[in-house]
Design a protein around this motif. Structure first.
Motif, PDB file in Angstrom:
ATOM      1  N   ARG A   1       0.835  -1.211   0.000  1.00 18.93           N
ATOM      2  CA  ARG A   1       0.000   0.000   0.000  1.00 18.93           C
ATOM      3  C   ARG A   1       0.863   1.252   0.000  1.00 18.93           C
ATOM      4  NH1 ARG A   1      -4.345   0.650   4.346  1.00 18.93           N
ATOM      5  NH2 ARG A   1      -5.077   2.260   2.932  1.00 18.93           N
ATOM      6  N   LEU A   2       1.968   1.218   0.755  1.00 20.74           N
ATOM      7  CA  LEU A   2       2.868   2.374   0.822  1.00 20.74           C
ATOM      8  C   LEU A   2       3.537   2.625  -0.526  1.00 20.74           C
ATOM      9  CD1 LEU A   2       3.914   4.470   2.800  1.00 20.74           C
ATOM     10  CD2 LEU A   2       5.806   2.949   3.329  1.00 20.74           C
ATOM     11  N   ILE A   3       3.943   1.591  -1.193  1.00 24.25           N
ATOM     12  CA  ILE A   3       4.551   1.735  -2.521  1.00 24.25           C
ATOM     13  C   ILE A   3       3.525   2.259  -3.513  1.00 24.25           C
ATOM     14  CG2 ILE A   3       5.569   0.444  -4.448  1.00 24.25           C
ATOM     15  CD1 ILE A   3       6.913  -1.354  -2.341  1.00 24.25           C
ATOM     16  N   ASN A   4       2.308   1.726  -3.448  1.00 25.91           N
ATOM     17  CA  ASN A   4       1.249   2.216  -4.341  1.00 25.91           C
ATOM     18  C   ASN A   4       0.912   3.680  -4.052  1.00 25.91           C
ATOM     19  OD1 ASN A   4       1.011  -0.166  -5.738  1.00 25.91           O
ATOM     20  ND2 ASN A   4      -0.631  -0.963  -4.428  1.00 25.91           N
ATOM     21  N   LEU A   5       0.993   4.051  -2.776  1.00 28.73           N
ATOM     22  CA  LEU A   5       0.713   5.437  -2.406  1.00 28.73           C
ATOM     23  C   LEU A   5       1.753   6.372  -3.021  1.00 28.73           C
ATOM     24  CD1 LEU A   5      -1.173   7.214  -0.707  1.00 28.73           C
ATOM     25  CD2 LEU A   5       0.388   6.910   1.195  1.00 28.73           C
ATOM     26  N   PHE A   6       3.016   5.981  -3.007  1.00 29.49           N
ATOM     27  CA  PHE A   6       4.065   6.820  -3.592  1.00 29.49           C
ATOM     28  C   PHE A   6       4.038   6.810  -5.120  1.00 29.49           C
ATOM     29  CE2 PHE A   6       6.085   6.560   0.644  1.00 29.49           C
ATOM     30  CZ  PHE A   6       6.249   7.918   0.839  1.00 29.49           C
ATOM     31  N   ARG A   7       3.385   5.856  -5.721  1.00 29.69           N
ATOM     32  CA  ARG A   7       3.243   5.823  -7.173  1.00 29.69           C
ATOM     33  C   ARG A   7       2.052   6.660  -7.646  1.00 29.69           C
ATOM     34  NH1 ARG A   7       4.429  -0.423  -8.919  1.00 29.69           N
ATOM     35  NH2 ARG A   7       6.642  -0.352  -8.448  1.00 29.69           N
ATOM     36  N   ASN A   8       1.180   7.004  -6.723  1.00 34.91           N
ATOM     37  CA  ASN A   8      -0.005   7.787  -7.054  1.00 34.91           C
ATOM     38  C   ASN A   8       0.423   9.221  -7.358  1.00 34.91           C
ATOM     39  OD1 ASN A   8      -2.410   9.137  -7.183  1.00 34.91           O
ATOM     40  ND2 ASN A   8      -3.287   8.137  -5.377  1.00 34.91           N
ATOM     41  N   LYS A   9       0.110   9.685  -8.587  1.00 39.11           N
ATOM     42  CA  LYS A   9       0.570  11.015  -8.993  1.00 39.11           C
ATOM     43  C   LYS A   9      -0.125  12.124  -8.209  1.00 39.11           C
ATOM     44  CE  LYS A   9      -2.566  11.178 -12.915  1.00 39.11           C
ATOM     45  NZ  LYS A   9      -2.690  11.269 -14.356  1.00 39.11           N
ATOM     46  N   TYR A  10      -1.353  11.943  -7.772  1.00 38.43           N
ATOM     47  CA  TYR A  10      -2.054  12.952  -6.989  1.00 38.43           C
ATOM     48  C   TYR A  10      -1.421  13.123  -5.608  1.00 38.43           C
ATOM     49  CZ  TYR A  10      -5.521  12.503 -10.649  1.00 38.43           C
ATOM     50  OH  TYR A  10      -6.139  12.470 -11.856  1.00 38.43           O
ATOM     51  N   PHE A  11      -1.019  12.013  -5.023  1.00 36.88           N
ATOM     52  CA  PHE A  11      -0.339  12.068  -3.736  1.00 36.88           C
ATOM     53  C   PHE A  11       0.999  12.787  -3.870  1.00 36.88           C
ATOM     54  CE2 PHE A  11       2.648  10.215  -0.669  1.00 36.88           C
ATOM     55  CZ  PHE A  11       2.019  10.582   0.513  1.00 36.88           C
ATOM     56  N   LEU A  12       1.751  12.460  -4.902  1.00 36.58           N
ATOM     57  CA  LEU A  12       3.057  13.101  -5.115  1.00 36.58           C
ATOM     58  C   LEU A  12       2.912  14.596  -5.385  1.00 36.58           C
ATOM     59  CD1 LEU A  12       4.889  10.398  -7.236  1.00 36.58           C
ATOM     60  CD2 LEU A  12       5.220  10.958  -4.824  1.00 36.58           C
ATOM     61  N   ILE A  13       1.912  14.955  -6.169  1.00 37.70           N
ATOM     62  CA  ILE A  13       1.689  16.378  -6.452  1.00 37.70           C
ATOM     63  C   ILE A  13       1.283  17.107  -5.174  1.00 37.70           C
ATOM     64  CG2 ILE A  13       0.157  17.981  -7.653  1.00 37.70           C
ATOM     65  CD1 ILE A  13       0.252  16.039 -10.034  1.00 37.70           C
TER      66      ILE A  13
END
Length: 99
Positions: free
Chosen positions: A3-15
């Motif tokens: 889940r943490l890796i998927n969270l960091f791959r999410n472009k909205y989260f990164l933005i």
């Protein structure tokens, strides 16, 4: 962990993270600047209060001096060492204690 890796791959989260980092550290209105502005406002409010009190005190003194001749005479004698023609003025200066 996935889940943490998927969270960091999410472009909205990164933005969102990039936006928050930019606003907190790099923007012209960052947290440090806001703190400095707050300190400056507090200092200016204290100065404003001091000057308002001084202005009120001076206005009160002015009213007393313009309405009361005895106060005016006392003020002139104390501040400007004025005297009548048949008087002598003695100025008493207290010595400072040396330590």
């Amino acid at each position: 962990m996935k889940r943490l890796i998927n969270l960091f791959r999410n472009k909205y989260f990164l933005i969102t993270i990039a936006f928050l980092v930019w606003m907190i550290f790099f923007d012209k209105n960052d947290l440090f600047s806001q703190y400095q502005y707050h300190q400056q406002v507090s200092k200016l409010k204290q100065e404003r209060d001091f000057y308002q009190k001084e202005t009120a005190k001076v206005s009160n003194d002015l009213d007393e001096l313009t309405s009361n001749p005895q106060k005016l005479e006392k003020f002139a004698r104390e501040k400007y060492l004025m005297k009548k023609d048949n008087e002598d003025v003695f100025v008493i200066v207290q010595e400072k204690k040396e330590e």
